[in-house]
Design a protein around this motif. Structure first.
Motif, PDB file in Angstrom:
ATOM      1  N   ARG B 158       4.716 -13.808   1.152  1.00  0.00           N
ATOM      2  CA  ARG B 158       3.992 -12.661   1.591  1.00  0.00           C
ATOM      3  C   ARG B 158       3.911 -11.614   0.537  1.00  0.00           C
ATOM      4  NH1 ARG B 158       5.546 -12.992   6.758  1.00  0.00           N
ATOM      5  NH2 ARG B 158       7.486 -11.521   6.285  1.00  0.00           N
ATOM      6  N   PHE B 159       5.205 -11.465  -0.070  1.00  0.00           N
ATOM      7  CA  PHE B 159       5.261 -10.466  -1.188  1.00  0.00           C
ATOM      8  C   PHE B 159       4.657 -10.874  -2.351  1.00  0.00           C
ATOM      9  CE2 PHE B 159       7.359  -8.536  -4.892  1.00  0.00           C
ATOM     10  CZ  PHE B 159       7.332  -7.059  -4.449  1.00  0.00           C
ATOM     11  N   MET B 162       0.644 -10.627  -1.947  1.00  0.00           N
ATOM     12  CA  MET B 162       0.375  -9.068  -2.130  1.00  0.00           C
ATOM     13  C   MET B 162       0.334  -8.776  -3.629  1.00  0.00           C
ATOM     14  SD  MET B 162       2.545  -5.543  -0.913  1.00  0.00           S
ATOM     15  CE  MET B 162       3.990  -6.133  -2.077  1.00  0.00           C
ATOM     16  N   GLY B 163       1.632  -9.325  -4.283  1.00  0.00           N
ATOM     17  CA  GLY B 163       1.387  -8.866  -5.763  1.00  0.00           C
ATOM     18  C   GLY B 163       0.304  -9.289  -6.294  1.00  0.00           C
ATOM     19  N   TYR B 165      -2.688 -10.159  -5.250  1.00  0.00           N
ATOM     20  CA  TYR B 165      -3.951  -9.476  -4.916  1.00  0.00           C
ATOM     21  C   TYR B 165      -3.728  -8.152  -5.527  1.00  0.00           C
ATOM     22  CZ  TYR B 165      -3.904 -12.550  -0.600  1.00  0.00           C
ATOM     23  OH  TYR B 165      -3.628 -13.583   0.011  1.00  0.00           O
ATOM     24  N   GLY B 166      -2.687  -7.432  -5.665  1.00  0.00           N
ATOM     25  CA  GLY B 166      -2.602  -6.343  -6.302  1.00  0.00           C
ATOM     26  C   GLY B 166      -2.812  -6.387  -7.879  1.00  0.00           C
ATOM     27  N   LEU B 183       3.522  -7.010 -15.718  1.00  0.00           N
ATOM     28  CA  LEU B 183       3.380  -6.954 -14.090  1.00  0.00           C
ATOM     29  C   LEU B 183       3.837  -8.219 -13.639  1.00  0.00           C
ATOM     30  CD1 LEU B 183       0.392  -4.545 -13.668  1.00  0.00           C
ATOM     31  CD2 LEU B 183       2.675  -4.162 -13.081  1.00  0.00           C
ATOM     32  N   ASP B 186       7.289  -8.924 -13.932  1.00  0.00           N
ATOM     33  CA  ASP B 186       7.994  -8.209 -12.910  1.00  0.00           C
ATOM     34  C   ASP B 186       7.913  -8.980 -11.545  1.00  0.00           C
ATOM     35  OD1 ASP B 186       8.353  -6.078 -14.523  1.00  0.00           O
ATOM     36  OD2 ASP B 186       6.986  -4.610 -13.841  1.00  0.00           O
ATOM     37  N   LEU B 187       6.711  -9.334 -11.188  1.00  0.00           N
ATOM     38  CA  LEU B 187       6.660 -10.268  -9.969  1.00  0.00           C
ATOM     39  C   LEU B 187       7.604 -11.390  -9.911  1.00  0.00           C
ATOM     40  CD1 LEU B 187       2.824 -10.078  -9.219  1.00  0.00           C
ATOM     41  CD2 LEU B 187       4.676  -9.134  -7.761  1.00  0.00           C
TER      42      LEU B 187
END
Lengths: 193, 193
Positions: B158-159, B162-163, B165-166, B183, B186-187
């Motif tokens: 899920r996380f 979200m990441g 998509y962002g 980024l 980071d993910l």
DNA sequence: CCTTATCTTGAGTGTACATTCAAGATAAGG
DNA sequence: CCTTATCTTGAATGTACACTCAAGATAAGG
């Protein structure tokens, strides 16, 4: 010798909500006349064309968001509790089901990217300003020792911006409050260490 | 007594690229006839209407993505290196500037959400399947000890969803490769601990 | 209270769109 | 090689759209 009768802020907020709900292309002038209760001629006299209404609505949206943001992240309060509250409010918007569950800026840039350079530029500028506003708060949090200075404020702001854009998109695929709250929680904790 | 002459996969991939570039509403039938090199009658005979073409294009998109995904996350290879590679490939798509920088599923659900329940449902189903595919890999990584089991595979998936998509949305506001790579990094690290 | 500049009204205009359909083209079955 | 079912062609159709404009309404200035 005659003053405009309509309330500009009301009109723009109604237009803004229509654009959030239906997108730029599918928000017809007819729909805009309905939600604003203005006739085509008045809208065209005031804003030039549909794009003008859209740009003015974006401006209104940004002004409203900015006011809300600066009220929440008050300069003399610690940053982290405000951040927490901010994340919660976004989760609430996401599960609300109304127009405010989307961000007008990200939804619009996704739609018009590569179609209209002027609109794209305005949206990018506003989103960059948003990221800078987040960075300012992280700067403050780092200086106050609320957050370790292992990452720069800009870095943190970038990551949170990405996370929030993602959260809103993810919410379109899964409206479970618990899942969204957990994601907001994950984001919060990714900021703090 | 006569076989269709066109290559269905080619036609759907061309349509898919058009929808990714211009969105559903702004991809006219005329544009579809151009990119597919098919006349309106043939398109209508094969897919019914514009929505039918769109749904078929989504199916093709998902099939292509799935193949790419399962090739990368091969069952007998460790998960984390594949994840790393996957993140890099997405960053490359984001900075490429071509149609593949967007995800057809997320872009479309953002556009048509609240307009067409059938399309929305198809998109949600596909995105949920994507999240499940990610969860499967995290499950494997946890079992192999590549990732500590402090969070469930579903939670991690899920996380990451979200990441990602962002990340794609964020890339519309900032095309700096270094920032996007960071980024993605980071993910990646948010998944590993 | 009249003038005049400005706003409001909403029917009208041209364009672009999704979709249809009848005529023409083509290949498989006999 | 003829029949016939199916595909291809592209002009035609109706609709929805963004936008215009001339006539009517209204309020500030004198």
């Amino acid at each position: 010798m005659r003053i405009a009768e309509f309330d500009r802020e009301f009109v723009l907020r109604q237009a803004m909500l229509a654009f959030m709900q239906h997108g730029y292309a599918k928000t017809s002038m007819q729909k805009l006349t309905q939600v604003t209760a203005l006739h085509p001629g008045s809208l065209y006299a005031a804003f030039g064309n549909k794009k003008g209404i859209f740009l003015a609505a974006i401006e209104q949206y940004q002004a409203d968001r900015n006011q809300q943001f600066t009220a929440l992240f008050c300069q003399h309060k610690p940053v982290l509790p405000s951040l927490r509250q901010y994340l919660d409010s976004i989760v609430n918007e996401c599960i609300s089901g109304d127009a405010m569950k989307v961000c007008l800026l990200t939804k619009s840039i996704s739609e018009v990217e590569g179609q209209d350079p002027q609109i794209s530029h305005v949206l990018m500028t506003n989103l960059n300003a948003y990221e800078n506003a987040l960075a300012e708060q992280f700067e403050r949090a780092i200086k106050a020792g609320e957050i370790p200075n292992t990452r720069t404020a800009e870095h943190l702001a970038r990551f949170l911006a990405m996370g929030l854009y993602g959260l809103r998109t993810y919410a379109l695929t899964n409206r479970c409050e618990q899942d969204l709250s957990q994601l907001a929680d994950d984001l919060y904790h990714a900021m703090c260490n």
